[in-house]
Design a protein around this motif. Structure first.
Motif, PDB file in Angstrom:
ATOM      1  N   CYS A   1     -42.719 -36.402   8.613  1.00  0.00           N
ATOM      2  CA  CYS A   1     -43.400 -36.239   7.344  1.00  0.00           C
ATOM      3  C   CYS A   1     -42.589 -35.259   6.661  1.00  0.00           C
ATOM      4  O   CYS A   1     -42.390 -33.996   7.123  1.00  0.00           O
ATOM      5  N   HIS A   2     -42.316 -35.370   5.213  1.00  0.00           N
ATOM      6  CA  HIS A   2     -41.671 -34.568   4.335  1.00  0.00           C
ATOM      7  C   HIS A   2     -42.498 -33.464   3.636  1.00  0.00           C
ATOM      8  O   HIS A   2     -42.178 -32.588   3.049  1.00  0.00           O
ATOM      9  N   GLY A   3     -44.097 -34.028   3.857  1.00  0.00           N
ATOM     10  CA  GLY A   3     -44.933 -33.131   2.919  1.00  0.00           C
ATOM     11  C   GLY A   3     -45.622 -33.791   1.683  1.00  0.00           C
ATOM     12  O   GLY A   3     -46.690 -33.561   1.361  1.00  0.00           O
ATOM     13  N   LEU A   4     -44.442 -34.415   1.094  1.00  0.00           N
ATOM     14  CA  LEU A   4     -44.927 -34.726  -0.387  1.00  0.00           C
ATOM     15  C   LEU A   4     -45.453 -36.372  -0.358  1.00  0.00           C
ATOM     16  O   LEU A   4     -45.015 -37.178  -0.866  1.00  0.00           O
ATOM     17  N   CYS A   5     -46.457 -36.416   0.527  1.00  0.00           N
ATOM     18  CA  CYS A   5     -47.167 -37.910   0.560  1.00  0.00           C
ATOM     19  C   CYS A   5     -47.589 -38.550  -0.730  1.00  0.00           C
ATOM     20  O   CYS A   5     -47.327 -39.748  -0.541  1.00  0.00           O
ATOM     21  N   ALA A   6     -47.824 -37.745  -1.557  1.00  0.00           N
ATOM     22  CA  ALA A   6     -48.231 -38.472  -2.773  1.00  0.00           C
ATOM     23  C   ALA A   6     -47.147 -39.379  -3.364  1.00  0.00           C
ATOM     24  O   ALA A   6     -47.247 -40.290  -4.240  1.00  0.00           O
TER      25      ALA A   6
ATOM     26  N   ALA B   1     -43.651 -24.393  11.794  1.00  0.00           N
ATOM     27  CA  ALA B   1     -44.374 -25.399  12.657  1.00  0.00           C
ATOM     28  C   ALA B   1     -43.831 -26.742  12.275  1.00  0.00           C
ATOM     29  O   ALA B   1     -43.436 -27.642  13.004  1.00  0.00           O
ATOM     30  N   LEU B   2     -43.219 -26.945  10.885  1.00  0.00           N
ATOM     31  CA  LEU B   2     -42.928 -28.168  10.356  1.00  0.00           C
ATOM     32  C   LEU B   2     -41.205 -28.241  10.174  1.00  0.00           C
ATOM     33  O   LEU B   2     -40.741 -29.052   9.602  1.00  0.00           O
ATOM     34  N   ARG B   3     -40.754 -27.331  11.005  1.00  0.00           N
ATOM     35  CA  ARG B   3     -39.351 -27.240  10.548  1.00  0.00           C
ATOM     36  C   ARG B   3     -38.584 -28.466  10.821  1.00  0.00           C
ATOM     37  O   ARG B   3     -37.585 -28.748  10.163  1.00  0.00           O
ATOM     38  N   ASN B   4     -38.673 -29.118  11.711  1.00  0.00           N
ATOM     39  CA  ASN B   4     -38.039 -30.333  12.090  1.00  0.00           C
ATOM     40  C   ASN B   4     -38.696 -31.631  11.466  1.00  0.00           C
ATOM     41  O   ASN B   4     -38.088 -32.877  11.349  1.00  0.00           O
ATOM     42  N   CYS B   5     -39.908 -31.600  10.851  1.00  0.00           N
ATOM     43  CA  CYS B   5     -40.702 -32.832  10.339  1.00  0.00           C
ATOM     44  C   CYS B   5     -39.917 -32.987   8.974  1.00  0.00           C
ATOM     45  O   CYS B   5     -39.470 -32.676   8.058  1.00  0.00           O
ATOM     46  N   GLY B   6     -39.237 -34.552   9.047  1.00  0.00           N
ATOM     47  CA  GLY B   6     -38.574 -35.037   8.014  1.00  0.00           C
ATOM     48  C   GLY B   6     -37.136 -34.399   7.940  1.00  0.00           C
ATOM     49  O   GLY B   6     -36.396 -35.146   7.037  1.00  0.00           O
TER      50      GLY B   6
ATOM     51  N   PRO C   1     -62.156 -34.425   8.276  1.00  0.00           N
ATOM     52  CA  PRO C   1     -61.944 -35.190   7.153  1.00  0.00           C
ATOM     53  C   PRO C   1     -60.931 -34.452   6.385  1.00  0.00           C
ATOM     54  O   PRO C   1     -60.948 -33.409   6.133  1.00  0.00           O
ATOM     55  N   GLY C   2     -59.778 -35.044   6.071  1.00  0.00           N
ATOM     56  CA  GLY C   2     -58.688 -34.695   5.216  1.00  0.00           C
ATOM     57  C   GLY C   2     -57.643 -33.878   5.851  1.00  0.00           C
ATOM     58  O   GLY C   2     -56.760 -33.417   5.153  1.00  0.00           O
ATOM     59  N   ALA C   3     -57.706 -33.474   7.046  1.00  0.00           N
ATOM     60  CA  ALA C   3     -56.692 -32.738   7.760  1.00  0.00           C
ATOM     61  C   ALA C   3     -55.893 -33.489   8.640  1.00  0.00           C
ATOM     62  O   ALA C   3     -56.131 -34.705   9.287  1.00  0.00           O
ATOM     63  N   PHE C   4     -54.589 -33.652   8.343  1.00  0.00           N
ATOM     64  CA  PHE C   4     -53.377 -34.407   9.176  1.00  0.00           C
ATOM     65  C   PHE C   4     -52.121 -33.533   9.451  1.00  0.00           C
ATOM     66  O   PHE C   4     -51.103 -34.177   9.630  1.00  0.00           O
ATOM     67  N   MET C   5     -52.413 -32.319   9.726  1.00  0.00           N
ATOM     68  CA  MET C   5     -51.134 -31.531  10.062  1.00  0.00           C
ATOM     69  C   MET C   5     -51.027 -31.692  11.501  1.00  0.00           C
ATOM     70  O   MET C   5     -49.776 -31.819  11.766  1.00  0.00           O
ATOM     71  N   ASP C   6     -51.881 -31.793  12.290  1.00  0.00           N
ATOM     72  CA  ASP C   6     -51.378 -32.255  13.801  1.00  0.00           C
ATOM     73  C   ASP C   6     -50.608 -33.538  13.991  1.00  0.00           C
ATOM     74  O   ASP C   6     -49.635 -33.421  14.580  1.00  0.00           O
ATOM     75  N   ARG C   7     -51.248 -34.415  13.189  1.00  0.00           N
ATOM     76  CA  ARG C   7     -50.809 -35.702  13.367  1.00  0.00           C
ATOM     77  C   ARG C   7     -49.251 -35.703  12.826  1.00  0.00           C
ATOM     78  O   ARG C   7     -48.293 -36.390  13.393  1.00  0.00           O
ATOM     79  N   SER C   8     -48.974 -34.964  11.722  1.00  0.00           N
ATOM     80  CA  SER C   8     -47.688 -34.881  11.205  1.00  0.00           C
ATOM     81  C   SER C   8     -46.638 -34.190  12.373  1.00  0.00           C
ATOM     82  O   SER C   8     -45.599 -34.424  12.391  1.00  0.00           O
ATOM     83  N   VAL C   9     -46.994 -33.283  12.737  1.00  0.00           N
ATOM     84  CA  VAL C   9     -46.221 -32.582  13.860  1.00  0.00           C
ATOM     85  C   VAL C   9     -45.797 -33.469  15.000  1.00  0.00           C
ATOM     86  O   VAL C   9     -44.897 -33.621  15.534  1.00  0.00           O
ATOM     87  N   LEU C  10     -46.858 -34.190  15.386  1.00  0.00           N
ATOM     88  CA  LEU C  10     -46.677 -35.125  16.553  1.00  0.00           C
ATOM     89  C   LEU C  10     -45.857 -36.270  16.232  1.00  0.00           C
ATOM     90  O   LEU C  10     -45.002 -36.684  16.946  1.00  0.00           O
ATOM     91  N   GLU C  11     -45.930 -36.808  14.997  1.00  0.00           N
ATOM     92  CA  GLU C  11     -45.070 -37.934  14.468  1.00  0.00           C
ATOM     93  C   GLU C  11     -43.772 -37.330  14.233  1.00  0.00           C
ATOM     94  O   GLU C  11     -42.694 -38.288  14.166  1.00  0.00           O
ATOM     95  N   GLY C  12     -43.559 -36.122  13.689  1.00  0.00           N
ATOM     96  CA  GLY C  12     -42.039 -35.870  13.270  1.00  0.00           C
ATOM     97  C   GLY C  12     -41.403 -34.853  13.951  1.00  0.00           C
ATOM     98  O   GLY C  12     -40.271 -34.873  13.989  1.00  0.00           O
ATOM     99  N   ASP C  13     -42.118 -34.323  15.151  1.00  0.00           N
ATOM    100  CA  ASP C  13     -41.409 -33.519  15.877  1.00  0.00           C
ATOM    101  C   ASP C  13     -42.112 -33.237  17.389  1.00  0.00           C
ATOM    102  O   ASP C  13     -42.539 -32.269  17.859  1.00  0.00           O
ATOM    103  N   PRO C  14     -42.389 -34.377  18.080  1.00  0.00           N
ATOM    104  CA  PRO C  14     -42.930 -34.534  19.422  1.00  0.00           C
ATOM    105  C   PRO C  14     -42.740 -33.611  20.388  1.00  0.00           C
ATOM    106  O   PRO C  14     -43.423 -33.095  21.156  1.00  0.00           O
ATOM    107  N   HIS C  15     -41.339 -33.524  20.360  1.00  0.00           N
ATOM    108  CA  HIS C  15     -40.738 -32.659  21.520  1.00  0.00           C
ATOM    109  C   HIS C  15     -41.096 -31.006  21.588  1.00  0.00           C
ATOM    110  O   HIS C  15     -41.166 -30.451  22.512  1.00  0.00           O
TER     111      HIS C  15
END
Lengths: 597, 123
Positions: free
Chosen positions: A46-51, A117-122, A200-214
């Motif tokens: 995820c790059h963050g700009l989901c909208a 935490a999101l440095r590698n996501c996207g 409800p509404g939180a998805f940061m952990d999902r994004s880290v796991l999807e974007g940078d699991p290692h």
């Protein structure tokens, strides 16, 4: 060797807006144009700009394309990838300036963000371990195993001031230290990762796991070395299929490279990680319930103490940290405790990831230094509230948190400040509400969630939250008395003090914080039988202003309940006994003749 | 089983790839004219040669990209080199062999290959 990289977001947000089809079309078009060996297509997190998804970034130019459609692909390939002409009409409009392209990091959305935490996501392909290694991945593990003692590792984490990102904010280093110090019998210890993101509404952990699991695997291995454990478990909900799949791939690759398994880097240290899938119960995000679930039992909490660091999983010393907490660890090891501690406020160091949702223009994921104000997050990064509406409150911490009203718009966000104003950091969901949101209705929404998710083990939570919900329901229907309000408040404190686990203890928070800041709204519902925001249906009535009504019959034709009558070119009337308060008439009226009260 | 050295080797190899994904204004940009005129006169092999060589030599701070018609079609294939804080250098009538000289002399050693640049009166 590739001269250009095309990054397409493969996070859950962009996948649901069709990025998978985009990737296939893009690869086919690239093949067709004979660019297969020159241009690499990378599916990232995820790059963050989901909208604005699906999102595509073309390097080396760093052109940021948003809302890309399959039909746009031939143009992007033939114009940009072949001829080098950026397709301006598809660029994210914030990056377009009069004299060309603005760098993405200069846009309002990214400028104030600081990604750790999101440095590698996207940025990297999460299914390729080599790309993670290419961005310094597993270097921290190498350093820890060959140059540091376990105590030194714990000292660095302690000095960094890192606190648990799951919401409670317990110092991570202290947790590790407690588990390390337990050496009575020299037996097994465990490292667990809480990836059971349930707010409800939180998805940061999902994004880290999807974007940078290692990064999670690396950090858990470091934690294993620090406390003396050889086995780790990641507890992730089965509702996150992409995250689960990428974790499986990552674990497989790490084992293949010997970064998990026996004698890592040729040292005496061995460590392995397994996945455990949860069925999505909210209570399993509570640490003792999570461990009970890993053990194969029904996910119910158990009393603390004993704390997990002493007696946790399978009654052995265990540490349990949240995904985002782990995502910070390798960077802290590589850059040092002082680097991390230089960011944030006095007692809350580093950054925090927030999932922006609700009434906000830039829905998505942001990582900001602790101490950033709510105003900066919403007005600048979030791009403000749509349709020029007024900010009313922000909800943080999900069903365990509370609402922050406009009067605290400029409070720097950190653990202690949020607690002081009656909310909490929580895992990082941030739901923005404007003047059209009814605060009683919001409290009722969260209570409904808690009632559903209560595991039923303790009475205060099982029965108490249900009674709270019923009282809130009475209020929204205009059937409550002021006495009920007092009773509701009393019940809140009772549940807070007596519930067994965090779920119950924090369940009253949405009610308490809205009572604190928006008591007048509760009173309006109870005394005046009126919903100021115009949300609670039972208290609403729609009326037609006879002077404004032209008798066009549009409302009558659109009313699903046939509640509107009147002759053509004569003022119409709504039959209140038939009206179901759907608002369809008001939406259709061209003369603003219909109002709701 | 990987050793620390093997890990570092993978990192060094991958950095050239992943390093492209940043917005770094200290980068040297090598731009190849890839409009119809450029492609017709052979810009594609030049582009391929340049990007291969840059990766091969591990030039992390160099990005190879393409652009449209510069307007000097009779001199295609054209390659422009933009170094931060330096004046642009324009190479004309490029071939994969000449590209190799540009990479080795200009990009690595910092000496402009004078024989290949556009005459001052035209630039």
């Amino acid at each position: 060797m590739y001269r250009s990289h095309v990054l397409v977001c493969g996070g859950t947000g962009c996948t649901s807006s069709g990025s998978e089809e985009i990737i296939q079309a893009l690869q086919a078009e690239i093949d067709k144009n004979g660019l297969t060996s020159e241009v690499s297509v990378v599916k990232t997190g995820c790059h963050g700009l989901c909208a604005l998804g699906p999102i595509m970034i073309v390097y080396p130019e760093a052109s940021f394309y948003s809302m890309v459609k399959v039909e746009d692909i031939p143009e992007i390939v033939s114009e940009h990838l072949l001829k080098g002409r950026v397709v301006t009409r598809l660029l994210y409009n914030e990056t377009v300036t009069e004299d060309g392209m603005k760098s993405l990091s200069d846009t309002a959305f990214y400028k104030k963000q600081h990604r750790i935490a999101l440095r590698n996501c996207g940025v990297i392909n999460p299914e390729n371990i080599d790309e993670y290694i290419g961005t310094d991945g597993y270097q921290a593990l190498g350093k820890v195993l060959t140059e540091m003692t376990p105590d030194e590792v714990i000292q660095v984490v302690l000095d960094s001031g890192l606190r648990g990102r799951g919401g409670a904010g317990f110092p991570t280093g202290r947790k590790w230290q407690m588990a390390r110090n337990f050496v009575q019998d020299g037996g097994q210890k465990y490292v667990c990762c809480n990836a059971d993101e349930g707010d409800p509404g939180a998805f940061m952990d999902r994004s880290v796991l999807e974007g940078d699991p290692h990064v999670v695997l690396e950090a858990m291995t470091i934690a294993g070395y620090a406390i003396g454990a050889s086995q780790g478990y990641i507890y992730v909900r089965a509702e996150y299929p992409i995250a689960v799949e990428r974790l499986r791939i990552a674990i497989g690759q790490a084992r293949e490279y010997g970064l998990l398994g026996n004698n890592i880097f040729g040292t005496d240290f061995s460590f392995d990680i397994d996945l455990r899938l949860g069925a999505g119960a909210f209570v399993c995000g509570e640490e003792t319930a999570l461990m009970t679930s890993i053990e194969g039992n029904r996910g119910e909490p158990r009393p603390r103490p004993p704390f997990p660091a002493v007696k946790g999983l399978f009654a052995r010393p265990t540490i349990l940290n949240n995904v985002e907490t782990y995502a910070n660890i390798p960077q802290i090891i590589l850059h040092g405790a002082n680097w991390f501690a230089s960011m944030g406020t006095e007692k809350s160091k580093g950054t925090k990831v927030f999932a922006l949702g609700g009434k906000i223009n830039n829905t998505g994921l942001v990582e900001i230094p602790m101490g950033t104000t709510l105003r900066e997050v919403i007005e600048e990064i979030g791009g403000g509230i749509p349709d020029g509406k007024k900010f009313k409150a922000a909800q943080t911490g999900g069903p365990s948190g509370g609402c922050i009203p406009a009067e605290h718009y400029d409070v720097p966000i950190d653990y202690d400040n949020l607690l002081a104003i009656g909310s909490m950091m929580g895992s990082g969901g941030l739901i923005v509400m404007d003047e059209d949101n009814c605060m009683v209705d919001i409290a009722k929404f969260f209570l409904e969630f808690t009632v559903d998710e209560s595991c039923g083990k303790c009475t205060p939570c099982r029965v108490g939250t249900k009674r709270m919900y019923e009282m809130l329901d009475k209020i929204t229907k205009g059937q409550a008395t002021l006495e009920d309000l007092d009773k509701l408040e009393e019940l809140c404190y009772y549940i807070k003090e007596n519930a067994l686990c965090g779920l119950g203890q924090t369940a009253p928070n949405p009610v308490l914080s809205t009572l604190r800041y928006f008591r007048d709204e509760y009173v309006a519902h109870v005394v005046e039988k009126r919903c100021p925001a115009g949300v609670c249906k039972a208290l609403l009535s729609y009326t037609i202003d006879a002077d404004k009504c032209k008798g066009c019959t549009l409302c009558a034709r659109n009313c699903p309940a046939n509640a509107i009558t009147g002759a053509v070119k004569e003022p119409h009337v709504i039959d209140q006994s038939k009206c179901i308060k759907c608002g369809a008439c008001m939406e259709k009226c061209r003369f603003s003749a219909i109002s709701k009260k | 089983m990987k050793s620390l050295e093997e890990l570092k080797a993978i990192r060094d190899r991958m950095q050239g790839q992943v390093g492209m994904r940043s917005e770094d204004d200290t980068q040297t940009r090598v731009v190849v004219g890839m409009a119809t005129c450029g492609i017709a006169s052979g810009a594609r092999p030049v582009l391929t040669a340049l990007s291969d060589l840059v990766q091969e030599k591990n030039l992390h701070n160099v990005s190879v990209t393409q652009t449209g018609c510069i307007g000097l079609c009779q001199f295609e294939p054209i390659v422009e080199v933009f170094e931060p804080g330096q004046e642009k250098v324009t190479y004309i009538k490029m071939t994969p062999e000449k590209a190799k000289d540009v990479v080795e002399q200009h990009l690595i050693q910092g000496r402009i290959v004078k024989d290949y640049i556009i005459p001052k009166t035209l630039g």
